[in-house]
Structure formats: structure tokens, C-alpha cells
Design an enzyme around this catalytic site. Structure first.
Site, short mmCIF file in Angstrom:
data_model
loop_
_atom_site.label_atom_id
_atom_site.label_comp_id
_atom_site.label_asym_id
_atom_site.label_seq_id
_atom_site.Cartn_x
_atom_site.Cartn_y
_atom_site.Cartn_z
N ASN A 122 -0.94 -14.75 -6.78
CA ASN A 122 0.03 -15.49 -5.97
C ASN A 122 0.30 -16.87 -6.58
OD1 ASN A 122 0.15 -13.44 -3.82
ND2 ASN A 122 -1.95 -14.06 -3.41
N SER A 148 -1.93 -9.29 -2.54
CA SER A 148 -3.10 -8.55 -2.05
C SER A 148 -2.69 -7.45 -1.09
CB SER A 148 -4.07 -9.49 -1.33
OG SER A 148 -4.71 -10.35 -2.22
N ASN A 203 -4.57 8.06 14.76
CA ASN A 203 -5.38 8.34 15.95
C ASN A 203 -4.73 7.86 17.25
OD1 ASN A 203 -5.59 5.60 15.57
ND2 ASN A 203 -7.78 5.59 15.08
N HIS A 220 -10.07 -10.21 4.62
CA HIS A 220 -9.17 -9.74 3.57
C HIS A 220 -9.37 -8.26 3.25
CE1 HIS A 220 -7.59 -9.51 -0.63
NE2 HIS A 220 -6.75 -10.46 -0.23
N ASP A 255 -13.44 -5.65 -2.74
CA ASP A 255 -12.85 -6.74 -1.96
C ASP A 255 -13.94 -7.49 -1.21
OD1 ASP A 255 -10.82 -8.15 -0.16
OD2 ASP A 255 -9.52 -6.78 -1.24
#
Length: 308
Positions: A178, A242, A100, A87, A53
Site C-alpha cells: 500500500n 491485503s 451457513n 487482519h 498472516d
């Protein structure tokens, strides 16, 4: 240079809805799929995931414990894989944000991430660079590779890298793209045989209007206003295939971890990418849309497959 969707990606992250939550947030997508109910059985322990990515925020409090290794490919080959777009950081959080008591929690919060940065602010997405990143992930011994990136055209090098990964028993999960629902237009590398191709649905399990469809579509997952990690230690809501893609990757990690723990009694092995794909498709929930008459893949990922 292969024609890509870099401009669309940058537009996607241009105006994120950003904030820092006071308490740990479980995104609506996780709740809708029932993922928290699986964490008593597995949280993806021992599963290695390559994320190809835009890099990652390597010091984000929700990711620092998840990232095992990172590298940049392309014109800045060898540089640190810092995310200057946002992204990749968002994708990483959906998969593996740590439990956490702050920020968010990912689908497989004990899996490990191997970050391969292939796109920056001033570059175009290159199929051959993605191919190099796939080979690096395979060399690192990952179990799954997430590719939430889309190319309008592939390349011989990319297709061959995908084939090598599958032969090495590495599952590849990729975003469909998309490009909308009005035509058969699955992007690369999701279009390649052997890759799990993922489209997007909204909170009502309806196909997202921007999600690509076609006869290579395999699965659907939440992809609208997904809340996840973002650079500079903050959080943001983004939408698109994505975002749907890492949900499938995370659930695949839960399935693999569970099946490795209980392999002697498992009736549905997941030893190869083909077996994992078959398992995920068999446990997915079909939906009906106007597009489903003409195309495949109108099944929403179901994490209950991790139990079988």
C-alpha cells in the site's frame, strides 16, 4: 530483522467499521466479479489454502468449519494461532467464510484453510519467519498460499522458501503493498518471481490510490471497504491490497477445483503455478489508467476463467 509494514497494518485495523449482520451478506467485491454465478459449478471443494498472516479467530462461526489446521511461528512458536490484530481473520473470511445463512460468504466457501500466524501485537514482521511458515504450508500439502503481508526488503531464506513452494506446485498469491501509485514499489514477497502479485481497485474498477504499482504487478481485485470476518465473532470493513489478495486466492481455488473435476476435457491445464498464473492473466479484464502506461498488471481478476 527485515524492515516491514507492521505499523501500517496495525493502523489499517485500528478503527474497523464493525457489525453483526442479521442475514448472510455477499460482499460487493463478490457481486462485482460475478463470483456467485460460479458456485453452482464449484465452491472450491478439495482445495487447501495456507494463510500466512496474523492468525485467525479460531472459533468464529463463519470460519470454524473452514480451518483445518493452525500454527504460530516466531517468538511464540507453537502457541495457538489466535488473531489479536484482526487482519488475518478478515483475510480468511474473504477466502472461505462458510455458506451457513449467517454473517458473510467467502469466494471459495468449501475450501480448507491452514493458518500460519507470523505476526502479533508486539512483534515486527520477519522475512525468515514467513519463510518457515511457507515451508510448513508446503508440508501440509496446500495448493495455494495467501500472503497479505508486505516487507520493504526480502531475505535469502524467504526467496528460497518461495522457490521451494513453486517447485512443489504450490501457488503463492501476495499483496503488492500500500505504497501508492506514484512510483515502482512492489513489496516482498509479492516482488519475487513466481508469486502472483495483487493490487487493489475500488467499486468503479479504478486503481485504489494507496495500491502499490510496478513492473511485477500481475492482477487487480476489489480492495476498498471489504466486509469480512473479524475477531470476537463480529464483522468489519477493511481496505487495502491485503483485502484484494484473498479475492485472487479464492478465485484461484475455484479455478483449481473446477479444472480438477473436468481435467479430461480441459483445454487449459492448471497443473503448475505457472499454468495457473497464465490462466488467470489470460482471463483477466484490462483497465486503462495513467499508471498503466508505465507499469504492468492493470487487469482485474475475472472468475469466468474457472469455466474454461
Amino acid at each position: 530483522m527485515t524492515k516491514d509494514c507492521s505499523a501500517t497494518l496495525r493502523k489499517l485495523v485500528k478503527n474497523p467499521v464493525a457489525a453483526v449482520p442479521a442475514n448472510e451478506v455477499v460482499d460487493w467485491g463478490l457481486e462485482a466479479l460475478g463470483v456467485p454465478g460460479l458456485w453452482s459449478m464449484t465452491r472450491g471443494e478439495g482445495i487447501k489454502i495456507g494463510v500466512i498472516d496474523t492468525g485467525a479467530d479460531l472459533k468464529h462461526t463463519d470460519l470454524v468449519g473452514a480451518i483445518a489446521d493452525s500454527r504460530t511461528f516466531g517468538v511464540r512458536d507453537g502457541a495457538e494461532a489466535w488473531d489479536h490484530i484482526g487482519h488475518g481473520t478478515h483475510v480468511c473470511g474473504i477466502i472461505a467464510a462458510r455458506d451457513n445463512n449467517q454473517g458473510i460468504i467467502g469466494v471459495a466457501p468449501r475450501s480448507k484453510l491452514y493458518i500460519a500466524k507470523v505476526l502479533d501485537c508486539e512483534e515486527d514482521l520477519d522475512a525468515d519467519v514467513i519463510a518457515e511458515a511457507i515451508d510448513w504450508c508446503v508440508e501440509k500439502g496446500v495448493d495455494i498460499i495467501n500472503i497479505s503481508l508486505a516487507l520493504y526488503d526480502g531475505s535469502d531464506a524467504l526467496e528460497e522458501a518461495v522457490e521451494r513452494a513453486v517447485e512443489a506446485n504450490v501457488a503463492i498469491v501476495a499483496a503488492a503493498g500500500n505504497e501508492g501509485n506514484y512510483q515502482d514499489f512492489i513489496c516482498y514477497p509479492a516482488k519475487y518471481r513466481g508469486v502472483l502479485c495483487v493490487g487493489s481497485v475500488d467499486r468503479n474498477r479504478k486503481l485504489s490510490p494507496t495500491s502499490s504499482v510496478g513492473n511485477r504487478l500481475d492482477l487487480l481485485a476489489p480492495g476498498e471497504e471489504i466486509y469480512s470476518t473479524f475477531p470476537l465473532g463480529i464483522y468489519a470493513k477493511l481496505s487495502g491490497t491485503s483485502m484484494a489478495c484473498p479475492f485472487v486466492t479464492g478465485i484461484a481455488a475455484l479455478v483449481l477445483a473446477r479444472h480438477r473435476d473436468y481435467k479430461p476435457v480441459s483445454t487449459t491445464p492448471c497443473d503448475t503455478p505457472a499454468q495457473l498464473r497464465e490462466h488467470l492473466l489470460a482471463s483477466a479484464t484490462p483497465i486503462k489508467t495513467a499508471e498503466s502506461v508505465n507499469y504492468t498488471g492493470f487487469r482485474v481478476i475475472n472468475p469466468d476463467g474457472a469455466k474454461a
